[in-house]
Design a protein around this motif. Structure first.
Motif, PDB file in Angstrom:
ATOM      1  N   GLU A 115      56.412  26.912 -34.658  1.00  0.00           N
ATOM      2  CA  GLU A 115      55.653  28.088 -34.227  1.00  0.00           C
ATOM      3  C   GLU A 115      54.484  27.701 -33.312  1.00  0.00           C
ATOM      4  O   GLU A 115      54.300  28.280 -32.239  1.00  0.00           O
ATOM      5  N   ASP A 116      53.692  26.693 -33.722  1.00  0.00           N
ATOM      6  CA  ASP A 116      52.546  26.266 -32.903  1.00  0.00           C
ATOM      7  C   ASP A 116      53.004  25.702 -31.564  1.00  0.00           C
ATOM      8  O   ASP A 116      52.441  26.022 -30.516  1.00  0.00           O
ATOM      9  N   GLU A 118      55.773  26.331 -30.007  1.00  0.00           N
ATOM     10  CA  GLU A 118      56.303  27.438 -29.211  1.00  0.00           C
ATOM     11  C   GLU A 118      55.173  28.213 -28.538  1.00  0.00           C
ATOM     12  O   GLU A 118      55.271  28.575 -27.361  1.00  0.00           O
ATOM     13  N   ASN A 119      54.094  28.457 -29.266  1.00  0.00           N
ATOM     14  CA  ASN A 119      52.950  29.182 -28.696  1.00  0.00           C
ATOM     15  C   ASN A 119      52.314  28.406 -27.545  1.00  0.00           C
ATOM     16  O   ASN A 119      51.949  28.988 -26.524  1.00  0.00           O
ATOM     17  N   ALA A 122      54.710  28.564 -24.535  1.00  0.00           N
ATOM     18  CA  ALA A 122      54.679  29.906 -23.945  1.00  0.00           C
ATOM     19  C   ALA A 122      53.414  30.101 -23.109  1.00  0.00           C
ATOM     20  O   ALA A 122      53.472  30.616 -21.991  1.00  0.00           O
ATOM     21  N   LYS A 123      52.285  29.667 -23.653  1.00  0.00           N
ATOM     22  CA  LYS A 123      51.014  29.828 -22.941  1.00  0.00           C
ATOM     23  C   LYS A 123      50.971  28.971 -21.676  1.00  0.00           C
ATOM     24  O   LYS A 123      50.621  29.453 -20.596  1.00  0.00           O
ATOM     25  N   THR A 128      57.763  33.977 -21.906  1.00  0.00           N
ATOM     26  CA  THR A 128      57.893  34.691 -23.171  1.00  0.00           C
ATOM     27  C   THR A 128      59.109  34.163 -23.907  1.00  0.00           C
ATOM     28  O   THR A 128      60.250  34.357 -23.468  1.00  0.00           O
TER      29      THR A 128
END
Length: 149
Positions: A115-116, A118-119, A122-123, A128
């Protein structure tokens, strides 16, 4: 998503397909084998025990249709055969897989440790991300014990 036959019929109707007895029988195989990752050949072997008149081509076509309708999730574990399982996830991220390269066993795990990462991706990329899949290849406990024993 929990499998509900009336919702399933609705999905078929919306796309102008019929939930034929053969399709229903193939779908039942997945409902009876939740959590398993079945190939077309696996499904065919199971349905042939109930009905000799369902051919492998019908199974392949039905699996593709059920995947297209997002009733089944289609996966590739790198062994040259597509595998399918019920698409019961209500979240956009799917579980991940441990794949034994000796016996072919597939073990699921739910921990989403990406999750981290991926964030950050994405940033940094202004992208997205809607999903990801993780597959780890190695040796299951049983195969390791056989090799060491």
């Amino acid at each position: 998503m929990t499998i509900d036959l009336s919702k399933m019929r609705q999905k078929f109707r919306e796309r102008e397909y019929k939930l034929t007895p053969q399709r229903q029988m193939i779908l039942q195989v997945f409902m009876d084998n939740r959590g398993k990752h079945l190939s077309a050949e696996d499904v065919h072997n199971i349905v042939r025990q109930q009905s000799n008149d369902i051919g492998l081509a019908t199974v392949y076509r039905t699996l593709e249709l059920l995947s297209e309708l997002e009733i089944l999730q289609k996966m590739d574990f790198g062994d040259g055969r597509s595998r399918y399982e019920l698409n019961e996830n209500s979240t956009p991220h799917h579980h991940h897989h441990l794949i034994c390269i000796t016996c072919g066993k597939v073990i699921e795990f739910e921990d989403d440790l990406l999750e981290d990462l991926e964030n950050v991706i994405a940033k940094n990329s202004n992208f997205t991300i809607i999903d990801h899949q993780v597959k780890f290849y190695g040796h299951c406990q049983e195969c390791r014990e056989k090799r060491e024993g």
